[in-house]
Design a protein around this motif. Structure first.
Motif, PDB file in Angstrom:
ATOM      1  N   ARG A  27     -14.948   5.492 -13.319  1.00 35.01           N
ATOM      2  CA  ARG A  27     -14.259   5.409 -12.026  1.00 35.01           C
ATOM      3  C   ARG A  27     -14.577   4.070 -11.364  1.00 35.01           C
TER       4      ARG A  27
ATOM      5  N   LEU B 152      -6.614   6.975  -5.620  1.00 31.94           N
ATOM      6  CA  LEU B 152      -7.063   6.450  -6.900  1.00 31.94           C
ATOM      7  C   LEU B 152      -8.303   7.204  -7.394  1.00 31.94           C
ATOM      8  N   THR B 153      -9.280   7.321  -6.505  1.00 31.33           N
ATOM      9  CA  THR B 153     -10.508   8.016  -6.894  1.00 31.33           C
ATOM     10  C   THR B 153     -10.215   9.457  -7.289  1.00 31.33           C
TER      11      THR B 153
ATOM     12  N   ALA C   2       2.124   1.627  -3.498  1.00 34.11           N
ATOM     13  CA  ALA C   2       1.014   2.024  -4.369  1.00 34.11           C
ATOM     14  C   ALA C   2       0.678   3.495  -4.156  1.00 34.11           C
ATOM     15  N   SER C   3       0.693   3.948  -2.885  1.00 28.42           N
ATOM     16  CA  SER C   3       0.365   5.347  -2.611  1.00 28.42           C
ATOM     17  C   SER C   3       1.354   6.285  -3.290  1.00 28.42           C
TER      18      SER C   3
ATOM     19  N   SER D  40       0.835  -1.211   0.000  1.00 29.63           N
ATOM     20  CA  SER D  40       0.000   0.000   0.000  1.00 29.63           C
ATOM     21  C   SER D  40       0.867   1.257   0.000  1.00 29.63           C
TER      22      SER D  40
ATOM     23  N   GLN E 213     -11.920   1.182 -10.544  1.00 27.15           N
ATOM     24  CA  GLN E 213     -11.771   0.698  -9.172  1.00 27.15           C
ATOM     25  C   GLN E 213     -12.011  -0.803  -9.090  1.00 27.15           C
TER      26      GLN E 213
ATOM     27  N   VAL F  13      -4.831   4.622  -0.309  1.00 21.50           N
ATOM     28  CA  VAL F  13      -4.676   4.161  -1.696  1.00 21.50           C
ATOM     29  C   VAL F  13      -5.976   4.402  -2.473  1.00 21.50           C
ATOM     30  N   LEU F  14      -7.088   4.013  -1.868  1.00 22.66           N
ATOM     31  CA  LEU F  14      -8.374   4.125  -2.567  1.00 22.66           C
ATOM     32  C   LEU F  14      -8.725   5.581  -2.850  1.00 22.66           C
TER      33      LEU F  14
ATOM     34  N   LEU G  28       0.852   6.247  -6.996  1.00 23.48           N
ATOM     35  CA  LEU G  28      -0.360   6.971  -7.393  1.00 23.48           C
ATOM     36  C   LEU G  28      -0.138   8.475  -7.305  1.00 23.48           C
TER      37      LEU G  28
ATOM     38  N   ILE H 135      -9.062  -2.687 -10.556  1.00 27.55           N
ATOM     39  CA  ILE H 135      -7.898  -2.679  -9.668  1.00 27.55           C
ATOM     40  C   ILE H 135      -8.112  -3.605  -8.479  1.00 27.55           C
TER      41      ILE H 135
ATOM     42  N   LEU I 264      -8.760   9.816 -10.721  1.00 32.39           N
ATOM     43  CA  LEU I 264      -9.781   9.602 -11.744  1.00 32.39           C
ATOM     44  C   LEU I 264     -10.696  10.826 -11.858  1.00 32.39           C
TER      45      LEU I 264
END
Lengths: 497, 323, 325
Positions: free
Chosen positions: B299, B285-286, B23-24, B20, B303, B281-282, B27, B306, B289
């Motif tokens: 979106r 991501l949002t 990923a963060s 995570s 999601q 992370v979520l 992103l 992923i 987008l």
């Protein structure tokens, strides 16, 4: 050679289950695989059966390498494996269970029910079990279920049959039927690999024996080449003599010992029974009997798992309505099913060990290191996940969870099931030490020999034999023998249908 | 024995945090490339504030999942929405009634959680079904109570959760960190917390060990319900306005955050910090987008893909039928 | 071995009753039919019946689909999203001048493909079905929302007219339900039934017994996907337009219908018949709430509570009578 395994190795995580194991069995040979737990015999059986994929090595039939990609794959080569983990489905009928591996179809689409019925009847008839045909799986007694499991393998007309410990749940009559069938298969050229812990079966059924230890093949011998003690020595790597099992018994002490648990008119569910027994301080009671005659239910009932029950514990009357009350009243329960009812698989050794002491009873801190060392647990750190230990060590930790809180009575329901000889002896010693410290131990075992061994070494001990939910005999002192247990497990006029 | 275990445990957990964290960072970089200004410190502050709400909600979800027995809370979003809409109505927009509002939300969230727990543990309705049905009950209750037109006047004190404390750090972030630390301590140091792990790991063994499995599991649902109701209150405080079912997405997001955070879905193992990282992370991501102007449908599509990829990677190592 | 003194006849009757896992659902259904005869005006008229089946056929169809998945030990919560997707694709294609038939076929193929995707992820990648279909819900639902961000379009009048009419004296949707049930009957006589029930009870044992576990899983998710597609066409006939969100609640209602119908979420137990009655019962609950003159804003709440009570009742009943063995 009919079946050859060449240099098979397999590791599960960081545990080596098989190291370069090679094995070859001839046409029409009945080969016993013998070894303690973790010796790799089940693993090699499962690899041949296609349930486990080997890391290296090959399985050959008549010197041709075969793919063992899945059970359905190996079944095409005539390999059938039947195992101690019952493969029966309680939501299907007996005949559907028997034929599930090869369902006959008509027009390539629909199940041929007539054919299923016919095959099922024929196979059950050959096992003298045709009366089971219209029953539900859940109605069958455990030994009958194992016989159906065996029949399920036979229906597939195996060319290589692997029997992984199904006989441990069978009665002698059943084993006799199994023996006859295996020999009939042998006459037809079928190769049989037979895994069992029961020496007598191995001697009466098998031609040859392969001994395994720690994932390696120790050697293969003609069955009459080695006696029991020699085989045991090969399995354990230690000399085994009969004098190891000495007896010192004193039944006179009994009268004057304090009663720690008094069970009066206990009724077992499913049985029309009344159990009365006084458990003495420092006593070890072995509970024997054929499988399914209420031994487990007895312990579970005492522990409050089957509803409320009144018991006299240490002189005071207690109403046990749940395990919570049972534990608070000084009872402890060790299940033989480690995975389902014993270990907290995701948690550490330490958390597993101290669960009862720290969270339920809030007694003084456990000296974890000392206890683990005393019990001979092989471990790296108390913070390592418990499932990284071997099965025997896991069970020792589970037992330590209870012994560290000094229960008045420890109830053990077949606690050494599936555990190797050494760990089994360690556990017996733990129980004896606990009894010496003033607790009582009540232990069920499916292995009569184990009960004899456990109680022989203890000065205050007896074996109770159960039949249809009642105690039919109490054996003490010199009367504690395997023969007596078997004799009283099957009273005259009773026994198997 | 060594009770300095917390730091060591933290170290072993770091491994589960790496994905995570990586990923963060990735992103953030992608966001900065696609939409310059994305990785500005002030924007990061905003993102962390949004993630804080999800992280708080995830605490409850993680607790319920950790307590095992197929535990899951599909009513989390409905409870949050309820907290967001009914909370301000109780406060009547006055900061003085904020204590009353919190007390009422704790009570209602707790009752809903209790019903979830009772239904799933005592009546033994599978938690998934039980909480799904509760979601429609709670949504129905909110609809009825607000007469379909929530008139949300938010007390100024509640709006304060969006205020900056220093630099880009807002009050919500601090609340989230405090909540996570507090709950992590509860899980690791209290009898209840330790029992949650044991009960989650093996119900039968916990029962035989003399623990009251049902009480522990139900308590997890009660706590989960309370946390969800309060998370809804924070959400509306930050958003400044409310609408029906405004938090329903949080059910899925919280589960996704728990999964990304490395909590074992069968129970018995997991950390709240992991869940918070999953939330970050979520949210990243949002936000990316949204920043590049993707419509809601795309979106959700991205999601979903992923999450699928993460699941496939996670379970590729899981025990197979064939070992 | 252990012989019981119980009367054999009585126990065999009990045994066969205990096998009828659909009994609670049928009982609830009948109770609510009787209740509605009194409280719902014109309940027994053909006009009402058409309306009832038109509105509830999608739920019944999806319940049939998800039953098969549940019996096989899985779960599929993406069926609502698949329904939405097929609905908007169908309406969009019709809007672009496609014929009813070709648009319907494309819709069903898409539904099947969605099911196959679920089946591959669960069967071959071994992702737990709840999580897998949870993720695909986001995927399928996202695509639906992408194609048609807001409700719109209109279904061909031919479909609407036929779907909302009497056919051979019965509401037309009944024939679609019967057709779906016939497919299930065919499956029942194939090995798939035995494979499904065995997998539902114990996947690992089934694998050891040479049951083609992965393929059967692929089958069951494809089957449920296809039924969601058929359900989507019915939904289109019912609402008459495209709506990217209209089908979403069906996923969960269908699972509730199955539970009320006696299907165990742990797999291997229950019958399709129970799910059908469970779904019809849920439809009656909504009829009841609408007829009971409840404050319209509280209708959702009360139907939720009734469903909850129904599920609790079904669970308690099945525990009391079905687990004797």
């Amino acid at each position: 050679m009919k079946l050859t395994c060449e240099n098979i190795s397999k590791t599960f995580g960081n545990i080596t289950a098989l190291k370069n194991a090679s094995l070859s069995v001839a046409e029409g040979e009945i080969r016993a695989l013998l070894g303690g737990n973790g010796s790799g015999k089940s693993t090699i059986a499962k690899i041949i059966g296609g349930a486990v994929s080997p890391d290296t090595g090959a399985v050959k039939i008549r010197d041709k390498v075969i793919k063992t990609k899945s059970p359905s794959n190996t079944k095409k080569h005539g390999i059938v494996i039947t195992s101690q983990e019952l493969g029966l489905f309680t939501n299907l009928s007996v005949e559907e269970n028997l034929c599930i591996c090869q369902l006959p179809v008509t027009r390539g689409l629909f199940v041929n029910k007539k054919e299923i019925k016919k095959r099922a009847f024929e196979i059950l008839k050959s096992l003298k079990l045709e009366h089971l045909l219209d029953k539900e799986i859940s109605e069958l007694a455990p030994n009958q279920q194992y016989m159906v499991e065996f029949a399920k393998a036979l229906v597939q007309q195996p060319d290589i049959l692997i029997i992984d410990e199904i006989t441990s749940a069978l009665y002698r009559e059943d084993v006799e039927v199994v023996r006859e069938i295996i020999h009939a298969l042998k006459a037809k050229g079928c190769t049989v690999i037979f895994i069992s812990h029961r020496m007598s079966e191995i001697y009466s059924i098998c031609d040859t024996v392969t001994v395994m230890k720690n994932g390696e093949i120790v050697g293969t011998y003609k069955i009459n080449e080695k006696n029991e003690n020699e085989l045991l020595s090969l399995m354990t790597g230690r000399d085994i003599k009969d004098s190891d099992l000495e007896s010192e018994n004193n039944s006179l002490v009994y009268e004057n010992t304090k009663t720690i648990l008094n069970i009066k008119d206990l009724v077992l569910p499913r049985f029309d029974s009344k159990i009365n027994i006084e458990v003495k301080k420092g006593e070890i009671i072995g509970i024997a009997g054929l499988q399914g005659h209420g031994q487990s239910e007895f312990l579970k009932t005492v522990f409050g798992l089957q509803g409320g029950i009144r018991l006299e514990i240490d002189g005071t009357e207690k109403h046990i309505t749940s395990p919570i009350k049972a534990v608070k009243s000084g009872l402890a329960f060790v299940s033989g099913d480690r995975e389902k009812e014993g270990v907290f698989g995701e948690r550490s050794v330490s958390e597993n060990l101290t669960a009862v002491n720290n969270l339920v009873l809030k007694k003084t801190r456990v000296n974890e290191m000392k206890l683990l060392k005393d019990y001979g647990v092989v471990f790296g750190s108390t913070r390592q996940q418990i499932t990284t230990l071997s099965g025997g060590n896991q069970q020792k930790v589970v037992i330590g969870r209870w012994t560290s809180s000094m229960p008045l009575v420890l109830l053990a329901d077949d606690p050494t099931k599936g555990i190797d000889v050494q760990a089994r002896r360690d556990i017996h010693k733990i129980f004896r030490d606990l009894a010496d410290a003033g607790s009582a131990v009540m232990m069920v075992s499916s292995d009569d020999e184990e009960l004899v061994e456990l109680t022989k070494h203890t000065h205050l001990s007896r074996i109770i034999v159960m039949y249809e939910g009642n105690i039919v005999k109490t054996l003490m002192g010199k009367d504690i023998t395997k023969e007596n247990i078997i004799a009283y497990s099957m009273p005259k006029g009773g026994g198997n249908k | 024995m060594s009770r300095n275990g917390l730091s060591l445990k933290g170290l072993t957990n770091l491994k589960t945090f790496f994905p995570s964290i990586i990923a963060s960072v990735a992103l953030l970089i992608i966001g900065q490339i696609l939409s310059p200004g994305f990785a500005d410190i002030s924007n990061i502050g905003n993102l962390l504030t949004v993630a804080s709400i999800l992280a708080i909600a995830t605490i409850g979800q993680a607790l319920i999942i950790t307590s095992g027995g197929e535990g899951i809370d599909m009513s989390l979003g409905a409870i949050m929405s309820m907290g967001a809409l009914i909370g301000p109505m109780i406060s009547k927009g006055q900061s003085g009634r904020i204590i009353l509002m919190i007390a009422a939300l704790v009570l209602i969230g707790g009752i809903i959680g209790f019903i979830n727990g009772f239904g799933s543990q005592i009546i033994k309705i599978p938690p998934l079904v039980m909480t799904l049905i509760m979601a429609s009950v709670v949504n129905g209750l909110t609809l009825g109570y607000t007469n379909g037109q929530p008139s949300v006047t938010i007390p100024p004190a509640l709006l304060g959760v969006g205020k900056r404390v220093f630099g880009p750090v807002r009050v919500l972030l601090i609340i989230a960190i405090l909540a996570i630390v507090l709950m992590e301590l509860v899980l690791r140091k209290t009898k209840f917390g330790k029992l949650v792990y044991l009960v989650g790991s093996n119900r039968n063994a916990a029962k035989l060990a003399g623990t009251n499995v049902n009480i522990v599991a139900i308590a997890s649902y009660v706590l989960g319900g309370i946390i969800a109701a309060l998370a809804g209150m924070f959400l509306v405080g930050y958003a400044g306005s409310g609408q029906l079912q405004m938090a329903n997405d949080y059910t899925l997001l919280s589960i996704a955050a728990v999964v990304i955070g490395g909590t074992k879905l069968t129970g018995g193992k997991g950390t709240l910090v992991g869940g918070a990282l999953g939330a970050i992370v979520l949210v990243l991501l949002t936000s990316i987008l949204v920043a590049i102007g993707m419509p809601a449908g795309v979106r959700s599509l991205i999601q979903g893909i992923i999450l699928l990829v993460i699941l496939v990677i996670l379970y590729i190592k899981a025990p197979k039928l064939r070992q | 071995m252990i012989t019981h003194g119980t009367d054999k006849k009585q126990s065999s009757v009990l045994k066969s009753i205990s096998k009828m896992t659909f009994l609670p659902a049928v009982t609830l259904f009948i109770l609510f039919v009787i209740l509605n005869i009194f409280i719902t005006r014109r309940f027994l008229t053909s006009g009402f019946m058409i309306g009832f089946f038109t509105a509830n056929a999608p739920l019944v169809l999806i319940a049939i689909g998800v039953s098969v998945v549940l019996i096989g030990g899985g779960i599929d919560i993406s069926l609502g999203a698949i329904t939405c997707l097929v609905n908007v694709v169908f309406i969009s294609l019709v809007g672009n001048g496609w014929s009813f038939g070709s648009a319907a076929i494309v819709g069903l193929v898409i539904a099947l493909v969605c099911g196959v995707i679920n089946g591959i992820i669960v069967g071959f990648f071994r992702v737990p079905p709840l999580l897998a279909t949870f993720a695909t819900t986001s995927v399928f639902g996202g695509i639906a929302l992408w194609i048609m961000p807001t409700p719109g379009g209109s279904a061909p009048m031919g479909l609407i007219n036929w779907y909302n009419s009497l056919f051979l004296g019965l509401p037309a949707p009944i024939f679609i339900i019967v057709a779906a049930l016939l497919i299930w009957v065919a499956i029942k006589y194939s090995p798939i039934r035995i494979w499904l029930y065995s997998m539902g009870r114990d996947e690992k044992k089934a694998y050891m017994s040479a049951v083609p576990v992965k393929w059967t899983q692929l089958f069951m998710y494809s089957f449920s996907g296809l039924l969601a597609g058929i359900g989507a066409l019915c939904l289109t006939g019912s609402i008459g337009s495209g709506d990217p969100l209209a089908g979403l609640p069906l996923a969960l209602s269908a699972i509730a219908a199955c539970v009320i119908g006696g299907i165990s979420l742990s797999g291997g137990k229950g019958s399709i018949l129970g799910s059908v009655f469970g779904a019809l019962f849920l439809g009656l609950v909504i009829t009841t709430v609408l007829s009971a003159k409840i404050n319209p804003f509280y209708q959702d709440f009360f139907s939720g509570v009734i469903i909850l009570v129904g599920v609790i009742g079904a669970t308690l009943l099945s525990r009391k009578f079905m687990n004797k063995a």
